[in-house]
Design a protein around this motif. Structure first.
Motif, PDB file in Angstrom:
ATOM      1  N   TYR A   1       1.382  56.818  28.760  1.00 28.54           N
ATOM      2  CA  TYR A   1       0.937  57.933  27.930  1.00 28.54           C
ATOM      3  C   TYR A   1       0.257  58.996  28.783  1.00 28.54           C
ATOM      4  O   TYR A   1      -0.342  58.690  29.815  1.00 28.54           O
TER       5      TYR A   1
ATOM      6  N   TRP B   1      -2.886  61.023  28.400  1.00 29.08           N
ATOM      7  CA  TRP B   1      -4.108  60.995  27.607  1.00 29.08           C
ATOM      8  C   TRP B   1      -4.848  62.316  27.777  1.00 29.08           C
ATOM      9  O   TRP B   1      -4.984  62.818  28.895  1.00 29.08           O
TER      10      TRP B   1
ATOM     11  N   ARG C   1      -2.991  61.162  22.675  1.00 31.31           N
ATOM     12  CA  ARG C   1      -2.102  60.587  23.678  1.00 31.31           C
ATOM     13  C   ARG C   1      -0.667  60.841  23.264  1.00 31.31           C
ATOM     14  O   ARG C   1      -0.313  60.777  22.088  1.00 31.31           O
TER      15      ARG C   1
END
Length: 171
Positions: A146, A148, A161
């Protein structure tokens, strides 16, 4: 052989490790005191991040931007006899690790190189809390799964995210 350990068991192991580290810091501080170095030594104790104990579905560190990772304490102990520094004091101000080098540069009366980022926290040490406190912090990182992003404003935090495939990341 790896065995399953409960969250409580992991927390207990972590607390034991922290107690061991506390004892080592106490030994270091006592040594500095015995050698007479506390009169001219600054001591900084901090961390780059916290730990997660399955609070959000993960173990360990460096996997998210939740508060337990990014809200870390910093303990700064000035030399024993120093003019103009207010001590002891506890501040709940939001500051950044990037400010450590400029702070120690100013304390050592060293002009910061152009590539240093951040601002000196010296005004906090002298009691000018408004000079360096901030109410907004931004963080971002890619953990491979991901991208973030987090924004903290006062006592509020927003975490976002996104799959890195869905985001046009700079190369």
């Amino acid at each position: 052989q790896i065995t399953a350990v409960s969250r409580t068991g992991m927390l207990n192991l972590y607390r034991q490790d922290l107690k061991r580290i506390d004892r080592k810091f106490e030994e270091l501080y006592t040594s500095l005191e015995v050698l007479g170095h506390l009169e001219n030594t600054w001591v900084l104790i901090t961390s780059d991040h916290g730990e997660e104990f399955y609070d959000h579905g993960n173990w360990g560190h460096g996997k998210s931007l939740y508060p337990e990772f990014i809200n870390v304490p910093a303990i700064l102990v000035p030399p024993a006899e120093l003019e103009g520094i207010k001590k002891p004091q506890q501040l709940d101000s939001m500051v950044e690790s990037i400010d450590i080098a400029p702070t120690f540069g100013e304390l050592a009366q060293i002009a910061p190189p152009q590539y240093w980022e951040g601002s000196s926290l010296y005004p906090l040490l002298t009691g000018d809390i408004q000079a360096t406190t901030m109410n907004t912090a931004l963080s971002q990182f890619n953990d491979g799964r991901y991208l973030w992003s987090a924004a903290i404003v006062d006592n509020w935090q927003v975490i976002y995210r996104e799959s890195p495939d869905a985001v046009d990341l700079p190369t």
